[in-house]
Design a protein around this motif. Sequence first.
Motif, PDB file in Angstrom:
ATOM      1  N   ASN A 152     140.245  15.258  95.045  1.00 31.18           N
ATOM      2  CA  ASN A 152     139.881  16.224  96.087  1.00 31.18           C
ATOM      3  C   ASN A 152     140.996  17.201  96.425  1.00 31.18           C
ATOM      4  O   ASN A 152     140.736  18.298  96.918  1.00 31.18           O
ATOM      5  CB  ASN A 152     139.448  15.485  97.362  1.00 31.18           C
ATOM      6  N   ASP A 153     142.226  16.812  96.189  1.00 29.11           N
ATOM      7  CA  ASP A 153     143.344  17.707  96.492  1.00 29.11           C
ATOM      8  C   ASP A 153     143.716  18.606  95.316  1.00 29.11           C
ATOM      9  O   ASP A 153     144.720  19.317  95.357  1.00 29.11           O
ATOM     10  CB  ASP A 153     144.567  16.911  96.949  1.00 29.11           C
TER      11      ASP A 153
ATOM     12  N   ARG B  57     139.412   6.720 100.040  1.00 27.11           N
ATOM     13  CA  ARG B  57     138.939   7.572 101.141  1.00 27.11           C
ATOM     14  C   ARG B  57     139.350   6.987 102.489  1.00 27.11           C
ATOM     15  O   ARG B  57     139.709   7.706 103.412  1.00 27.11           O
ATOM     16  CB  ARG B  57     137.411   7.704 101.098  1.00 27.11           C
TER      17      ARG B  57
ATOM     18  N   TRP C  97     129.354  10.319  89.870  1.00 29.67           N
ATOM     19  CA  TRP C  97     130.369  11.364  89.945  1.00 29.67           C
ATOM     20  C   TRP C  97     130.041  12.521  89.005  1.00 29.67           C
ATOM     21  O   TRP C  97     129.542  12.322  87.890  1.00 29.67           O
ATOM     22  CB  TRP C  97     131.737  10.810  89.561  1.00 29.67           C
TER      23      TRP C  97
ATOM     24  N   ALA D 272     136.968  13.636  92.862  1.00 30.18           N
ATOM     25  CA  ALA D 272     136.020  14.750  92.998  1.00 30.18           C
ATOM     26  C   ALA D 272     135.115  14.851  91.784  1.00 30.18           C
ATOM     27  O   ALA D 272     133.903  15.043  91.912  1.00 30.18           O
ATOM     28  CB  ALA D 272     136.771  16.067  93.199  1.00 30.18           C
TER      29      ALA D 272
ATOM     30  N   SER E 261     142.743   5.310  94.351  1.00 34.47           N
ATOM     31  CA  SER E 261     142.048   6.417  95.009  1.00 34.47           C
ATOM     32  C   SER E 261     141.291   5.851  96.205  1.00 34.47           C
ATOM     33  O   SER E 261     140.403   5.013  96.040  1.00 34.47           O
ATOM     34  CB  SER E 261     141.073   7.089  94.036  1.00 34.47           C
TER      35      SER E 261
ATOM     36  N   ALA F 100     144.356  10.862  96.241  1.00 33.83           N
ATOM     37  CA  ALA F 100     143.187  11.369  96.959  1.00 33.83           C
ATOM     38  C   ALA F 100     141.881  10.845  96.341  1.00 33.83           C
ATOM     39  O   ALA F 100     141.870  10.327  95.221  1.00 33.83           O
ATOM     40  CB  ALA F 100     143.205  12.892  96.937  1.00 33.83           C
TER      41      ALA F 100
END
Length: 298
Positions: free
Chosen positions: A218-219, A118, A62, A208, A116, A205
């Motif tokens: 991500n949001d 996906r 990450w 990121a 979290s 979410a």
Amino acid sequence: MPSSVISRILPARGIRVEFGTAVERIERRGNGWLVHTGRETLSARNVIVATGRDRLPWTPDWQGKATFTGKLVHAADFGTAQDYVGKSVLVVGAGNSGFDVLNHLARADTKAIWLSARQGPSLMPKRIGKVAVARFGGFMAMLPTWIADAAIAATQRLVFDDLTRFGLPPAPKGGASRLGVEQIAIAVDDGAVAALKAGRISVVAPVAAFEGAGVRLNDGTVLEPDVVIAATGYRTGLEAMLGDLGVLDAKGVPKANGGTPSGQPGLWFIGMRPSLTSYFHSAGLQAEAIARQIAREL
């Protein structure tokens, strides 16, 4: 490698078992193989690799991971639920490992739990009444994939209702299909769903980046967890041992398993695929298939 090696002979089977010995490389030599360990080189006509597909914990690279001032651990190093009492915890990944972690955290007095995700999992209860769902694995494995997919989805809906109402994303395809094609194991609930419905677990979410004390999603949301648990899977770690033989896929997983030929005569793999049946039952069937293949060549 440990300095001392324990060797044990099992006379009934004629098997020599050596503990503390690491295989570093397997090399083709004529019609057989050379197996290089940390202390000697062995020769064999057939080699069976049974190290497992989940040997090495894997964490994504990450952005900003090294800057994180909280604690980042892989699910393999979870410890005990009591280690997380009073802490805010972000679990990354809603697969089998993720739900195993959540099942334990659901029993701890944490400050907050975020998940979290996906993709949502194909999810089964540990038990229906007093019957362990794992008992039905052998029967499910005999069904056509599309019927097994439907049965798993129906069971999930009947037992848990619609979990998308609580923010959990739907699974992209059926549980048996994902198991067979993507080798993604079915998740098992043992308390996590009740905690999700009670609001103790919040679905957020995908991650990121890491930014110091924060984790940006991500949001655009930024969380500040005390601990991030990466339930992000495992790798076989076989590349150094077998990487130049053309028997591994892009993720380092053997392309063949059980009695299926690997493309390299005399090189076999066992326990490299998840299954609807128990691991040991499946491994026993694979071992018999390999033994039959080897016997045909004698």
